[in-house]
Design a protein around this motif. Structure first.
Motif, PDB file in Angstrom:
ATOM      1  N   ALA A  63       0.753  -1.180   0.103  1.00  0.00           N
ATOM      2  CA  ALA A  63       0.217   0.048   0.062  1.00  0.00           C
ATOM      3  C   ALA A  63       0.988   1.185  -0.028  1.00  0.00           C
ATOM      4  O   ALA A  63       0.384   2.243  -0.715  1.00  0.00           O
ATOM      5  CB  ALA A  63      -0.923   0.111   1.205  1.00  0.00           C
ATOM      6  N   TYR A  64       1.981   1.321   0.761  1.00  0.00           N
ATOM      7  CA  TYR A  64       2.859   2.319   0.834  1.00  0.00           C
ATOM      8  C   TYR A  64       3.396   2.710  -0.528  1.00  0.00           C
ATOM      9  O   TYR A  64       3.564   3.593  -1.125  1.00  0.00           O
ATOM     10  CB  TYR A  64       3.924   2.246   1.859  1.00  0.00           C
ATOM     11  CG  TYR A  64       5.309   3.187   1.679  1.00  0.00           C
ATOM     12  CD1 TYR A  64       5.036   4.389   2.222  1.00  0.00           C
ATOM     13  CD2 TYR A  64       6.335   2.724   1.078  1.00  0.00           C
ATOM     14  CE1 TYR A  64       6.369   5.021   2.156  1.00  0.00           C
ATOM     15  CE2 TYR A  64       7.553   3.443   0.882  1.00  0.00           C
ATOM     16  CZ  TYR A  64       7.420   4.656   1.339  1.00  0.00           C
ATOM     17  OH  TYR A  64       8.461   5.384   1.260  1.00  0.00           O
ATOM     18  N   SER A  65       3.923   1.536  -1.223  1.00  0.00           N
ATOM     19  CA  SER A  65       4.420   1.581  -2.722  1.00  0.00           C
ATOM     20  C   SER A  65       3.500   2.232  -3.525  1.00  0.00           C
ATOM     21  O   SER A  65       3.697   3.135  -4.365  1.00  0.00           O
ATOM     22  CB  SER A  65       4.850   0.202  -3.179  1.00  0.00           C
ATOM     23  OG  SER A  65       5.466   0.333  -4.497  1.00  0.00           O
ATOM     24  N   PHE A  66       2.349   1.918  -3.407  1.00  0.00           N
ATOM     25  CA  PHE A  66       1.376   2.375  -4.408  1.00  0.00           C
ATOM     26  C   PHE A  66       1.082   4.084  -4.182  1.00  0.00           C
ATOM     27  O   PHE A  66       0.989   4.733  -4.992  1.00  0.00           O
ATOM     28  CB  PHE A  66      -0.065   1.679  -4.261  1.00  0.00           C
ATOM     29  CG  PHE A  66       0.089   0.236  -4.905  1.00  0.00           C
ATOM     30  CD1 PHE A  66       0.816  -0.035  -5.617  1.00  0.00           C
ATOM     31  CD2 PHE A  66      -0.972  -0.774  -4.195  1.00  0.00           C
ATOM     32  CE1 PHE A  66       0.749  -1.387  -6.333  1.00  0.00           C
ATOM     33  CE2 PHE A  66      -1.119  -1.952  -4.865  1.00  0.00           C
ATOM     34  CZ  PHE A  66      -0.014  -2.438  -5.837  1.00  0.00           C
ATOM     35  N   GLU A  67       1.086   4.278  -3.049  1.00  0.00           N
ATOM     36  CA  GLU A  67       0.979   5.852  -2.623  1.00  0.00           C
ATOM     37  C   GLU A  67       2.061   6.418  -2.827  1.00  0.00           C
ATOM     38  O   GLU A  67       1.975   7.742  -3.494  1.00  0.00           O
ATOM     39  CB  GLU A  67       0.310   5.854  -1.308  1.00  0.00           C
ATOM     40  CG  GLU A  67      -0.026   7.209  -0.914  1.00  0.00           C
ATOM     41  CD  GLU A  67      -0.882   7.236   0.483  1.00  0.00           C
ATOM     42  OE1 GLU A  67      -0.459   7.997   1.258  1.00  0.00           O
ATOM     43  OE2 GLU A  67      -1.817   6.606   0.505  1.00  0.00           O
ATOM     44  N   ALA A  68       3.286   6.161  -2.486  1.00  0.00           N
ATOM     45  CA  ALA A  68       4.396   6.948  -2.495  1.00  0.00           C
ATOM     46  C   ALA A  68       5.117   6.950  -3.714  1.00  0.00           C
ATOM     47  O   ALA A  68       5.577   7.910  -4.176  1.00  0.00           O
ATOM     48  CB  ALA A  68       5.239   6.443  -1.427  1.00  0.00           C
ATOM     49  N   LYS A  69       5.052   5.868  -4.675  1.00  0.00           N
ATOM     50  CA  LYS A  69       5.704   5.666  -5.622  1.00  0.00           C
ATOM     51  C   LYS A  69       4.772   5.735  -6.907  1.00  0.00           C
ATOM     52  O   LYS A  69       5.262   5.886  -8.328  1.00  0.00           O
ATOM     53  CB  LYS A  69       6.574   4.313  -5.761  1.00  0.00           C
ATOM     54  CG  LYS A  69       7.454   4.529  -4.506  1.00  0.00           C
ATOM     55  CD  LYS A  69       8.401   3.184  -4.730  1.00  0.00           C
ATOM     56  CE  LYS A  69       9.179   3.045  -3.678  1.00  0.00           C
ATOM     57  NZ  LYS A  69       9.619   1.685  -3.124  1.00  0.00           N
ATOM     58  N   SER A  70       3.459   5.272  -6.876  1.00  0.00           N
ATOM     59  CA  SER A  70       2.594   5.037  -8.135  1.00  0.00           C
ATOM     60  C   SER A  70       3.203   4.438  -9.254  1.00  0.00           C
ATOM     61  O   SER A  70       3.458   4.782 -10.193  1.00  0.00           O
ATOM     62  CB  SER A  70       1.996   6.765  -8.461  1.00  0.00           C
ATOM     63  OG  SER A  70       1.469   7.426  -7.428  1.00  0.00           O
ATOM     64  N   THR A  72       4.191   2.269 -12.486  1.00  0.00           N
ATOM     65  CA  THR A  72       3.542   1.654 -13.563  1.00  0.00           C
ATOM     66  C   THR A  72       3.682   0.113 -13.509  1.00  0.00           C
ATOM     67  O   THR A  72       4.486  -0.444 -12.598  1.00  0.00           O
ATOM     68  CB  THR A  72       4.523   2.135 -15.018  1.00  0.00           C
ATOM     69  OG1 THR A  72       5.677   1.620 -15.043  1.00  0.00           O
ATOM     70  CG2 THR A  72       4.404   3.464 -14.902  1.00  0.00           C
ATOM     71  N   ALA A  73       2.978  -0.733 -14.318  1.00  0.00           N
ATOM     72  CA  ALA A  73       3.170  -2.035 -14.404  1.00  0.00           C
ATOM     73  C   ALA A  73       4.461  -2.542 -14.442  1.00  0.00           C
ATOM     74  O   ALA A  73       4.952  -3.559 -13.670  1.00  0.00           O
ATOM     75  CB  ALA A  73       2.186  -2.627 -15.362  1.00  0.00           C
ATOM     76  N   SER A  78       8.812  -5.455 -12.447  1.00  0.00           N
ATOM     77  CA  SER A  78       9.915  -5.613 -12.854  1.00  0.00           C
ATOM     78  C   SER A  78      11.057  -5.836 -11.537  1.00  0.00           C
ATOM     79  O   SER A  78      11.758  -6.659 -11.485  1.00  0.00           O
ATOM     80  CB  SER A  78      10.793  -4.532 -13.656  1.00  0.00           C
ATOM     81  OG  SER A  78      10.827  -3.270 -12.815  1.00  0.00           O
ATOM     82  N   GLY A  79      10.626  -5.120 -10.407  1.00  0.00           N
ATOM     83  CA  GLY A  79      11.134  -5.320  -9.089  1.00  0.00           C
ATOM     84  C   GLY A  79      10.839  -6.457  -8.514  1.00  0.00           C
ATOM     85  O   GLY A  79      11.674  -7.059  -7.626  1.00  0.00           O
ATOM     86  N   PHE A 134      -2.722  -9.416  -7.814  1.00  0.00           N
ATOM     87  CA  PHE A 134      -3.947  -8.894  -7.356  1.00  0.00           C
ATOM     88  C   PHE A 134      -4.282  -7.438  -6.955  1.00  0.00           C
ATOM     89  O   PHE A 134      -5.007  -6.627  -7.335  1.00  0.00           O
ATOM     90  CB  PHE A 134      -4.858  -9.863  -6.408  1.00  0.00           C
ATOM     91  CG  PHE A 134      -6.016  -9.351  -5.982  1.00  0.00           C
ATOM     92  CD1 PHE A 134      -7.376  -9.909  -6.561  1.00  0.00           C
ATOM     93  CD2 PHE A 134      -6.254  -8.659  -4.977  1.00  0.00           C
ATOM     94  CE1 PHE A 134      -8.658  -9.562  -6.109  1.00  0.00           C
ATOM     95  CE2 PHE A 134      -7.558  -8.248  -4.436  1.00  0.00           C
ATOM     96  CZ  PHE A 134      -8.724  -9.024  -4.941  1.00  0.00           C
ATOM     97  N   ALA A 135      -3.299  -7.165  -6.289  1.00  0.00           N
ATOM     98  CA  ALA A 135      -3.032  -5.837  -5.466  1.00  0.00           C
ATOM     99  C   ALA A 135      -2.942  -4.843  -6.764  1.00  0.00           C
ATOM    100  O   ALA A 135      -3.470  -3.765  -6.577  1.00  0.00           O
ATOM    101  CB  ALA A 135      -2.043  -5.799  -4.513  1.00  0.00           C
ATOM    102  N   TYR A 136      -2.049  -5.119  -7.683  1.00  0.00           N
ATOM    103  CA  TYR A 136      -1.927  -4.153  -8.612  1.00  0.00           C
ATOM    104  C   TYR A 136      -3.023  -3.969  -9.328  1.00  0.00           C
ATOM    105  O   TYR A 136      -3.514  -2.858  -9.780  1.00  0.00           O
ATOM    106  CB  TYR A 136      -0.788  -4.455  -9.521  1.00  0.00           C
ATOM    107  CG  TYR A 136      -0.186  -3.369 -10.500  1.00  0.00           C
ATOM    108  CD1 TYR A 136       0.391  -2.458 -10.075  1.00  0.00           C
ATOM    109  CD2 TYR A 136      -0.871  -3.134 -11.901  1.00  0.00           C
ATOM    110  CE1 TYR A 136       0.822  -1.396 -10.946  1.00  0.00           C
ATOM    111  CE2 TYR A 136      -0.445  -2.298 -12.774  1.00  0.00           C
ATOM    112  CZ  TYR A 136       0.310  -1.197 -12.161  1.00  0.00           C
ATOM    113  OH  TYR A 136       0.513  -0.063 -12.965  1.00  0.00           O
TER     114      TYR A 136
END
Length: 346
Positions: A63-70, A72-73, A78-79, A134-136
């Motif tokens: 959730a932090y990654s989605f909000e702080a970094k937004s 791309t797929a 890739s990470g 799923f989360a993405y």
């Protein structure tokens, strides 16, 4: 004040603690084959917290990654490919070799590797890979606006799937499948989105924090003495672990400035992934040299030294892998940058 930087550091310590609990769990599971003194049984029961703590932390960090970094797929996956999936496949090959005494060569062998069936703990990574997809895909559907409603649906999904739906498809256990963990994972999202409110409340109401500490301690003691085995996906266990997660979070937050273990991306994951290899190799060595190993587990000090050896070797290998993957990441980034520059110059 609890800043995001400090919270992330505290999560790293929780993950590190959790990975050690997982090592303890597999060590004691091995020891139970030979002897079962109370401390072995107690550690085996308590160690089950490790997987659930890691699950909640994974949800929080996603959730932090989605909000702080937004991301791309491509950036997001890739990470995960470099740090999660490729090491997972490598570990699957390694465990197949150690357990089958040979390299995989049939379609079934490679299928088992992909499905996380070559190591007892690899089910967790197989499930986490499902979660990342799923989360993405649902990152704009399940949001802070609706999570307090959706979380009850996810609770129902986890309960119903575990108790009524799962049928062991493809020879996979309940724990292999995302629905068995989906509520637990998204509780991590809840904690992230409401971290300021939750942590401020606990900081300002120490009596509540003390009560939570007492309840979580009592729950741990209950699991130790219970004849029933509470597996990681059991909702009773999940709620008890959630309390422990919050208590640990505050505990590490208040000590984070005095703790000087440097964050290393992938460290806790690599400890989780490869520690069982040392359990297998050392056990095989002892069998070859002594014929049996009951004497080792019957002596408390020998057992503890053996456990420390497993933890030490796991940490050393994990640190080496962190260095290697970091180098690969830097090389990959440099190659991409070079390709962009060549493309721009044309």
């Amino acid at each position: 004040m609890y800043t995001d930087s400090k919270i992330l550091k505290s999560l790293f310590y929780i993950q590190l603690f959790s990975s050690f609990l997982v090592v303890v769990g597999h060590f004691t599971a091995s020891a139970l084959s030979f002897t079962d003194p109370f401390w072995i049984v107690a550690l085996n029961q308590i160690s089950r917290y490790g997987t659930v703590l890691l699950t909640i932390a994974t949800g929080y960090l996603t959730a932090y990654s989605f909000e702080a970094k937004s991301p791309t797929a491509r950036e997001f996956f890739s990470g995960k490919l470099l740090y999660i999936f490729v090491p997972y496949l490598v570990s699957g090959v390694l465990y197949h070799y150690l357990l089958k005494k040979g390299m995989p060569h049939t379609a079934q062998d490679f299928t088992n590797i992909v499905l996380g069936k070559t190591g007892d703990h690899l089910y967790f990574v197989f499930m986490i890979c499902q979660y990342y997809v799923f989360a993405y895909l649902f990152r704009r559907v399940i949001t802070k606006r609706n999570i307090l409603y959706v979380i009850w649906i996810l609770l129902g999904i986890q309960y119903v799937y575990i108790n009524f739906i799962h049928q062991g498809w493809f020879g996979l256990s309940t724990r292999h499948m995302l629905p068995s963990w989906i509520f637990t994972l998204y509780m991590g999202h809840v904690l992230f989105w409401y971290r300021e409110s939750i942590l401020t409340f606990l900081r300002n109401n120490r009596s509540i924090l003390t009560l939570m500490t007492g309840v979580s301690t009592a729950a741990a003691l209950f699991f130790v003495v219970s004849n029933k085995l509470y597996v990681a996906v059991h909702l009773t266990f999940v709620f008890a672990t959630l309390l422990s997660f919050l208590v640990l979070m505050v505990f590490f937050l208040e000590r984070v400035d005095r703790l000087h273990i440097r964050f290393r991306k992938g460290l806790t994951y690599f400890i989780f992934l490869f520690h069982s290899a040392f359990l297998i190799m050392f056990k095989d060595y002892l069998f070859e040299k002594y014929g049996e190993v009951a004497w080792l587990f019957e002596n408390t000090w020998y057992s503890l030294l053996y456990l420390l050896l497993i933890i030490g070797c796991s940490c050393l290998l994990a640190l080496m892998l962190v260095w290697l993957v970091n180098k690969l990441e830097l090389i990959t980034k440099a190659m991409r940058q070079t390709r962009r520059q060549l493309h721009a110059s044309k």
